[in-house]
Design an enzyme around this catalytic site. Structure first.
Site, PDB file in Angstrom:
ATOM      1  N   LYS A  33       0.851  -1.189   0.000  1.00  0.00           N
ATOM      2  CA  LYS A  33       0.000   0.000   0.000  1.00  0.00           C
ATOM      3  C   LYS A  33       0.884   1.236   0.000  1.00  0.00           C
ATOM      4  O   LYS A  33       1.641   1.483   0.928  1.00  0.00           O
ATOM      5  CB  LYS A  33      -0.906   0.005   1.238  1.00  0.00           C
ATOM      6  CG  LYS A  33      -1.893   1.166   1.235  1.00  0.00           C
ATOM      7  CD  LYS A  33      -2.860   1.060   2.385  1.00  0.00           C
ATOM      8  CE  LYS A  33      -2.333   1.706   3.648  1.00  0.00           C
ATOM      9  NZ  LYS A  33      -2.092   3.141   3.546  1.00  0.00           N
ATOM     10  N   ASP A  50      -3.179   4.280  -2.135  1.00  0.00           N
ATOM     11  CA  ASP A  50      -4.130   4.732  -1.111  1.00  0.00           C
ATOM     12  C   ASP A  50      -4.147   6.262  -1.051  1.00  0.00           C
ATOM     13  O   ASP A  50      -3.515   6.868  -0.185  1.00  0.00           O
ATOM     14  CB  ASP A  50      -3.706   4.125   0.241  1.00  0.00           C
ATOM     15  CG  ASP A  50      -4.620   4.513   1.383  1.00  0.00           C
ATOM     16  OD1 ASP A  50      -5.750   4.948   1.133  1.00  0.00           O
ATOM     17  OD2 ASP A  50      -4.187   4.368   2.560  1.00  0.00           O
ATOM     18  N   LYS A  53      -7.202   8.009  -1.358  1.00  0.00           N
ATOM     19  CA  LYS A  53      -8.529   8.396  -0.836  1.00  0.00           C
ATOM     20  C   LYS A  53      -9.074   9.659  -1.513  1.00  0.00           C
ATOM     21  O   LYS A  53      -9.239  10.711  -0.879  1.00  0.00           O
ATOM     22  CB  LYS A  53      -8.456   8.626   0.676  1.00  0.00           C
ATOM     23  CG  LYS A  53      -7.945   7.446   1.477  1.00  0.00           C
ATOM     24  CD  LYS A  53      -8.032   7.732   2.958  1.00  0.00           C
ATOM     25  CE  LYS A  53      -7.465   6.620   3.806  1.00  0.00           C
ATOM     26  NZ  LYS A  53      -5.995   6.498   3.741  1.00  0.00           N
ATOM     27  N   ASP A  82     -13.403  14.829  -3.910  1.00  0.00           N
ATOM     28  CA  ASP A  82     -13.507  16.124  -4.604  1.00  0.00           C
ATOM     29  C   ASP A  82     -14.845  16.147  -5.338  1.00  0.00           C
ATOM     30  O   ASP A  82     -15.682  15.250  -5.120  1.00  0.00           O
ATOM     31  CB  ASP A  82     -12.323  16.286  -5.586  1.00  0.00           C
ATOM     32  CG  ASP A  82     -11.906  17.754  -5.721  1.00  0.00           C
ATOM     33  OD1 ASP A  82     -12.796  18.587  -5.990  1.00  0.00           O
ATOM     34  OD2 ASP A  82     -10.718  18.063  -5.557  1.00  0.00           O
ATOM     35  N   THR A 138     -10.527   4.116  10.168  1.00  0.00           N
ATOM     36  CA  THR A 138     -10.456   3.267  11.370  1.00  0.00           C
ATOM     37  C   THR A 138      -9.913   4.027  12.580  1.00  0.00           C
ATOM     38  O   THR A 138      -9.900   3.506  13.690  1.00  0.00           O
ATOM     39  CB  THR A 138      -9.574   2.025  11.103  1.00  0.00           C
ATOM     40  OG1 THR A 138      -8.468   2.419  10.300  1.00  0.00           O
ATOM     41  CG2 THR A 138     -10.345   0.955  10.382  1.00  0.00           C
TER      42      THR A 138
HETATM   43  O1  C5P Z   1       0.265   1.366  10.986  1.00  0.00           O
HETATM   44  P1  C5P Z   1      -1.137   0.905  10.720  1.00  0.00           P
HETATM   45  O2  C5P Z   1      -1.244  -0.614  10.634  1.00  0.00           O
HETATM   46  O3  C5P Z   1      -2.147   1.522  11.661  1.00  0.00           O
HETATM   47  O4  C5P Z   1      -1.430   1.445   9.246  1.00  0.00           O
HETATM   48  C1  C5P Z   1      -2.693   1.482   8.685  1.00  0.00           C
HETATM   49  C2  C5P Z   1      -2.594   2.082   7.320  1.00  0.00           C
HETATM   50  O5  C5P Z   1      -3.890   2.064   6.720  1.00  0.00           O
HETATM   51  C3  C5P Z   1      -2.139   3.542   7.284  1.00  0.00           C
HETATM   52  O6  C5P Z   1      -1.338   3.685   6.114  1.00  0.00           O
HETATM   53  C4  C5P Z   1      -3.412   4.354   7.144  1.00  0.00           C
HETATM   54  O7  C5P Z   1      -3.226   5.534   6.391  1.00  0.00           O
HETATM   55  C5  C5P Z   1      -4.303   3.386   6.359  1.00  0.00           C
HETATM   56  N1  C5P Z   1      -5.746   3.528   6.525  1.00  0.00           N
HETATM   57  C6  C5P Z   1      -6.375   3.479   7.752  1.00  0.00           C
HETATM   58  N2  C5P Z   1      -7.746   3.602   7.847  1.00  0.00           N
HETATM   59  C7  C5P Z   1      -8.480   3.755   6.740  1.00  0.00           C
HETATM   60  C8  C5P Z   1      -7.860   3.810   5.484  1.00  0.00           C
HETATM   61  C9  C5P Z   1      -6.474   3.676   5.421  1.00  0.00           C
HETATM   62  O8  C5P Z   1      -5.708   3.289   8.766  1.00  0.00           O
HETATM   63  N3  C5P Z   1      -9.802   3.804   6.820  1.00  0.00           N
END
Ligand code: C5P
Length: 228
Positions: A32, A59, A61, A64, A118
């Site tokens: 990612k 990723d 996101k 717009d 999340t």
């Molecule tokens: O370090 P960690 O396991 O928390 O990383 C989660 C990754 O997923 C990060 O790159 C974060 O930007 C991404 N992410 C997220 N929640 C979302 C979408 C993407 O944590 N809803």
């Protein structure tokens, strides 16, 4: 269940070091690439990862007005990547326009919609979107499904309900995974591998528990043992 590793290291060199270290799994791993890496290292870096055999999830996101999102989606589809995402809250109309614009490509990347980050607590989310996460995440997922997207980004705790209201084939990708109960950091709605499995998740995203580990390869081997 597929494993997606977040390449969120502070430098290109560190990300490349990790990608090289775990290269033997490249066919089975999705990388990612998020804001940090893409802003700093751009498409050249993505090509480099692609040449190593990895599947790439960009990723960014997108959020717009519909036309601008569709323009960006088209540019992304011209790159050699396998999956990207948009925000469902940008509207069903915007998601439809994105999919319509991508329909001209013979081979297009998978498109996912972010439902709720999340990192949100329910209170934080409600202040912005006016409803509880579990209810609104399903509404966003239904919009994305009806707009023709391939799946959503959600927490493990919404995955089953989303499939129930859309389709079993509608993909769920869940960040906030702490494979063996590691610390949550800034994430709020975390889950371990067993919980992800039980909730029929299609893709798990693991960031810090892998890229900050002393021996990332060992962690990945352990994860594969559990999910394959
Ligand atoms: O370090 P960690 O396991 O928390 O990383 C989660 C990754 O997923 C990060 O790159 C974060 O930007 C991404 N992410 C997220 N929640 C979302 C979408 C993407 O944590 N809803």
């Amino acid at each position: 269940m597929k494993l997606c590793i977040a390449l969120d290291n502070p430098s290109r060199e560190e990300n490349l070091k990790l990608a090289n270290e775990i290269k033997e799994f490249s066919k089975d791993i999705w990388l990612k690439v998020g804001f940090r890496s893409f802003i700093r290292d751009g498409r050249e870096f993505i090509d480099e990862l692609k040449n190593m055999g990895y599947n790439i999830f960009l990723d960014l996101k997108l959020y717009d007005i519909p036309n601008t999102m569709a323009d960006a989606a088209e540019e992304i589809a011209k790159m050699d990547i396998d999956m990207f995402n948009v925000h469902a809250s940008a509207s069903k109309r915007a998601m439809k326009e994105v999919m319509q614009r991508l329909s001209k490509f013979k081979k297009r990347p998978l498109v996912l919609a972010v439902t709720a980050l999340t990192s949100f607590t329910n209170e934080e989310f409600k202040k912005i979107y006016g409803e509880d996460i579990d209810k609104k995440a399903v509404e966003f997922a239904k919009d994305a499904y009806e707009a023709g997207l391939d799946g959503v980004v959600c927490s493990v705790w919404e995955s089953l309900k989303i499939k129930e209201y859309t389709s079993n084939d509608f993909l769920t990708l869940t960040p906030g995974i702490r494979p063996f109960g590691e610390s949550a950091g800034d994430q709020k709605r975390v889950a371990n591998l067993n919980e992800a499995k039980k909730n029929a998740v299609d893709f798990i995203v693991v960031g810090r528990p892998v890229y900050k580990a002393e021996k990332p390869k060992e962690i990945i081997k352990k994860i594969f043992k559990e999910i394959k």
